[in-house]
Design a protein around this motif. Structure first.
Motif, PDB file in Angstrom:
ATOM      1  N   LYS A  25      53.938 152.421  -3.382  1.00 47.54           N
ATOM      2  CA  LYS A  25      54.262 152.210  -4.781  1.00 47.54           C
ATOM      3  C   LYS A  25      53.623 150.925  -5.276  1.00 47.54           C
ATOM      4  O   LYS A  25      53.488 149.959  -4.550  1.00 47.54           O
ATOM      5  CB  LYS A  25      55.780 152.148  -4.984  1.00 47.54           C
ATOM      6  CG  LYS A  25      56.468 153.485  -4.790  1.00 47.54           C
ATOM      7  CD  LYS A  25      57.927 153.406  -5.202  1.00 47.54           C
ATOM      8  CE  LYS A  25      58.593 154.765  -5.105  1.00 47.54           C
ATOM      9  NZ  LYS A  25      60.005 154.714  -5.558  1.00 47.54           N
ATOM     10  N   LYS A  26      53.232 150.920  -6.532  1.00 48.64           N
ATOM     11  CA  LYS A  26      52.585 149.744  -7.096  1.00 48.64           C
ATOM     12  C   LYS A  26      53.603 148.620  -7.264  1.00 48.64           C
ATOM     13  O   LYS A  26      54.744 148.846  -7.650  1.00 48.64           O
ATOM     14  CB  LYS A  26      51.938 150.099  -8.436  1.00 48.64           C
ATOM     15  CG  LYS A  26      50.757 151.067  -8.264  1.00 48.64           C
ATOM     16  CD  LYS A  26      50.125 151.387  -9.589  1.00 48.64           C
ATOM     17  CE  LYS A  26      48.837 152.167  -9.407  1.00 48.64           C
ATOM     18  NZ  LYS A  26      49.031 153.450  -8.743  1.00 48.64           N
ATOM     19  N   GLU A  29      56.512 147.773 -10.061  1.00 50.24           N
ATOM     20  CA  GLU A  29      57.755 148.505 -10.229  1.00 50.24           C
ATOM     21  C   GLU A  29      58.969 147.671  -9.847  1.00 50.24           C
ATOM     22  O   GLU A  29      60.103 148.098 -10.025  1.00 50.24           O
ATOM     23  CB  GLU A  29      57.710 149.801  -9.414  1.00 50.24           C
ATOM     24  CG  GLU A  29      56.636 150.748  -9.904  1.00 50.24           C
ATOM     25  CD  GLU A  29      56.786 152.140  -9.335  1.00 50.24           C
ATOM     26  OE1 GLU A  29      57.922 152.562  -9.105  1.00 50.24           O
ATOM     27  OE2 GLU A  29      55.769 152.818  -9.131  1.00 50.24           O
ATOM     28  N   TYR A  35      49.847 141.718 -10.252  1.00 53.01           N
ATOM     29  CA  TYR A  35      49.243 142.344 -11.428  1.00 53.01           C
ATOM     30  C   TYR A  35      49.487 141.559 -12.715  1.00 53.01           C
ATOM     31  O   TYR A  35      49.163 142.029 -13.799  1.00 53.01           O
ATOM     32  CB  TYR A  35      49.738 143.781 -11.638  1.00 53.01           C
ATOM     33  CG  TYR A  35      49.324 144.753 -10.572  1.00 53.01           C
ATOM     34  CD1 TYR A  35      48.271 145.626 -10.775  1.00 53.01           C
ATOM     35  CD2 TYR A  35      49.980 144.794  -9.358  1.00 53.01           C
ATOM     36  CE1 TYR A  35      47.883 146.524  -9.792  1.00 53.01           C
ATOM     37  CE2 TYR A  35      49.602 145.682  -8.365  1.00 53.01           C
ATOM     38  CZ  TYR A  35      48.556 146.547  -8.587  1.00 53.01           C
ATOM     39  OH  TYR A  35      48.184 147.412  -7.616  1.00 53.01           O
ATOM     40  N   LYS A  77      46.143 146.552 -19.687  1.00 52.87           N
ATOM     41  CA  LYS A  77      45.406 147.510 -18.867  1.00 52.87           C
ATOM     42  C   LYS A  77      44.730 148.475 -19.841  1.00 52.87           C
ATOM     43  O   LYS A  77      45.383 149.310 -20.467  1.00 52.87           O
ATOM     44  CB  LYS A  77      46.342 148.263 -17.929  1.00 52.87           C
ATOM     45  CG  LYS A  77      45.629 149.313 -17.075  1.00 52.87           C
ATOM     46  CD  LYS A  77      46.611 150.088 -16.229  1.00 52.87           C
ATOM     47  CE  LYS A  77      45.877 151.098 -15.356  1.00 52.87           C
ATOM     48  NZ  LYS A  77      45.344 152.233 -16.129  1.00 52.87           N
ATOM     49  N   TYR A  84      48.943 154.716 -16.139  1.00 60.47           N
ATOM     50  CA  TYR A  84      50.085 153.846 -16.371  1.00 60.47           C
ATOM     51  C   TYR A  84      49.658 152.740 -17.314  1.00 60.47           C
ATOM     52  O   TYR A  84      48.470 152.439 -17.462  1.00 60.47           O
ATOM     53  CB  TYR A  84      50.646 153.270 -15.064  1.00 60.47           C
ATOM     54  CG  TYR A  84      49.723 152.292 -14.367  1.00 60.47           C
ATOM     55  CD1 TYR A  84      49.712 150.948 -14.700  1.00 60.47           C
ATOM     56  CD2 TYR A  84      48.865 152.713 -13.362  1.00 60.47           C
ATOM     57  CE1 TYR A  84      48.868 150.051 -14.072  1.00 60.47           C
ATOM     58  CE2 TYR A  84      48.026 151.838 -12.727  1.00 60.47           C
ATOM     59  CZ  TYR A  84      48.033 150.504 -13.079  1.00 60.47           C
ATOM     60  OH  TYR A  84      47.189 149.627 -12.450  1.00 60.47           O
ATOM     61  N   VAL A 110      55.254 154.775 -14.731  1.00 62.36           N
ATOM     62  CA  VAL A 110      55.323 154.627 -13.271  1.00 62.36           C
ATOM     63  C   VAL A 110      56.553 155.383 -12.754  1.00 62.36           C
ATOM     64  O   VAL A 110      57.408 155.805 -13.524  1.00 62.36           O
ATOM     65  CB  VAL A 110      55.380 153.142 -12.867  1.00 62.36           C
ATOM     66  CG1 VAL A 110      54.105 152.437 -13.289  1.00 62.36           C
ATOM     67  CG2 VAL A 110      56.586 152.437 -13.470  1.00 62.36           C
ATOM     68  N   SER A 242      43.273 146.179  -1.101  1.00 64.96           N
ATOM     69  CA  SER A 242      42.500 146.707  -2.218  1.00 64.96           C
ATOM     70  C   SER A 242      41.521 145.648  -2.705  1.00 64.96           C
ATOM     71  O   SER A 242      41.907 144.513  -2.996  1.00 64.96           O
ATOM     72  CB  SER A 242      43.429 147.115  -3.369  1.00 64.96           C
ATOM     73  OG  SER A 242      44.297 148.150  -2.979  1.00 64.96           O
ATOM     74  N   GLU A 263      42.019 150.580  -6.205  1.00 61.38           N
ATOM     75  CA  GLU A 263      43.164 151.114  -5.468  1.00 61.38           C
ATOM     76  C   GLU A 263      42.910 152.565  -5.092  1.00 61.38           C
ATOM     77  O   GLU A 263      41.950 153.187  -5.545  1.00 61.38           O
ATOM     78  CB  GLU A 263      44.432 151.015  -6.320  1.00 61.38           C
ATOM     79  CG  GLU A 263      44.839 149.591  -6.651  1.00 61.38           C
ATOM     80  CD  GLU A 263      46.065 149.550  -7.524  1.00 61.38           C
ATOM     81  OE1 GLU A 263      47.041 148.939  -7.097  1.00 61.38           O
ATOM     82  OE2 GLU A 263      46.046 150.132  -8.611  1.00 61.38           O
ATOM     83  N   SER A 268      41.657 150.483 -11.614  1.00 59.22           N
ATOM     84  CA  SER A 268      42.312 149.992 -12.831  1.00 59.22           C
ATOM     85  C   SER A 268      41.588 148.763 -13.349  1.00 59.22           C
ATOM     86  O   SER A 268      41.143 147.912 -12.575  1.00 59.22           O
ATOM     87  CB  SER A 268      43.784 149.656 -12.560  1.00 59.22           C
ATOM     88  OG  SER A 268      44.488 150.798 -12.119  1.00 59.22           O
TER      89      SER A 268
END
Length: 277
Positions: A25-26, A29, A35, A77, A84, A110, A242, A263, A268
């Motif tokens: 999971k990113k 979250e 990020y 983003k 997302y 997400v 990544s 990723e 992204s």
């Protein structure tokens, strides 16, 4: 110059080794700072010891004392937002060794719904080499008919910054994400190297090592920021497996930063504007 090339080659070589530790999971979250900020993302999210811009309130609130005046930033983003959306923002103020911060991070699209956190931070210079900071984090409900100044499920971050030399910094971030106690402890180091072919364009190398208290895998973040020209930084890093990269343009008090993270299974792109005055 040879040091810069060697570092870049090293980052590329260890990408395949670190790739096995990419989380399912990113990280946005939860209330972890990953990020947040295109500059931080460009150097592989290895920002705990750097933390010298307005995003420090997320990464290491102790870093807020590294300037005087006001700094603010916003990130978007912008590529493939159907996957997302992630748009953090914040503002910090520092004066005579005291600093205040407000920030918000929100992700839409997400698995966990709409993780949305308000941050309120404070920092204090504790002598010539040491600073400490605290951020309180409040999760906000969605949807909501009223603005939620605070929220619910309060948590906190405790940040420390130690700068024994002008070009060397150590950072520490202890994070409470939910419940009681600390769930993550991140240790960081950054070194600014200026002795190369262009004296006015230094390099900065940084490493973060994130240690879970239990039931998770440690994470490694490595990054480098190089200034071939005073207004044009170039960035490269590895964010826990990544590959990341980025570039910036600086003009007076305005900074525009771009970053990309490779990723699995997608790529992204993030754009950031930061202003200081």
């Amino acid at each position: 110059m040879k040091t810069t090339y060697a570092t870049i080659s090293f980052l590329w070589l260890i990408t395949s080794v670190c790739a096995q530790t990419v989380p399912e999971k990113k990280p946005f979250e939860s209330a972890r700072p990953l990020y947040v900020g295109a500059r931080a993302l460009g150097i592989g999210n290895a920002f705990t010891a750097v933390a010298d811009d307005a995003s420090a309130g997320f990464w290491n609130p102790a870093g807020l004392i590294q300037w005087q005046g006001v700094k603010l930033f916003a990130v978007n983003k912008f590529h493939d937002r159907s996957d997302y959306r992630f748009d953090p923002k914040g503002i910090g103020y520092s004066y005579r060794g005291y600093s205040l911060f407000w920030g918000n991070k929100i992700a839409i699209g997400v698995d966990s719904g709409v993780p949305d956190f308000n941050y309120y931070g404070i920092a204090r210079q504790l002598g010539p080499y040491f600073a400490a900071g605290l951020s309180l984090k409040f999760k906000r409900r969605h949807p909501s008919d009223v603005y939620q100044f605070f929220g619910y499920e309060a948590a906190y971050d405790i940040g420390l910054l130690f700068k024994p030399r002008p070009n060397l910094k150590f950072g520490c971030l202890a994070q409470n994400l939910e419940g009681y106690g600390i769930q993550w402890l991140t240790l960081g180091i950054s070194y600014r190297y200026a002795k190369h072919w262009l004296q006015s364009a230094p390099c900065e190398f940084s490493v973060d090592f994130a240690l879970p208290i239990k039931d998770k895998t440690p994470e490694l973040y490595i990054g480098a920021e190089w200034y071939p020209f005073p207004i044009l930084p170039i960035r490269l890093g590895i964010s826990n497996g990544s590959l990341t990269g980025g570039i910036g343009i600086m003009w007076k008090g305005i900074h525009i930063n771009y970053a990309r993270i490779f990723e699995k299974p997608s790529v992204s792109d993030f754009i950031e504007m930061a202003i200081s005055f």
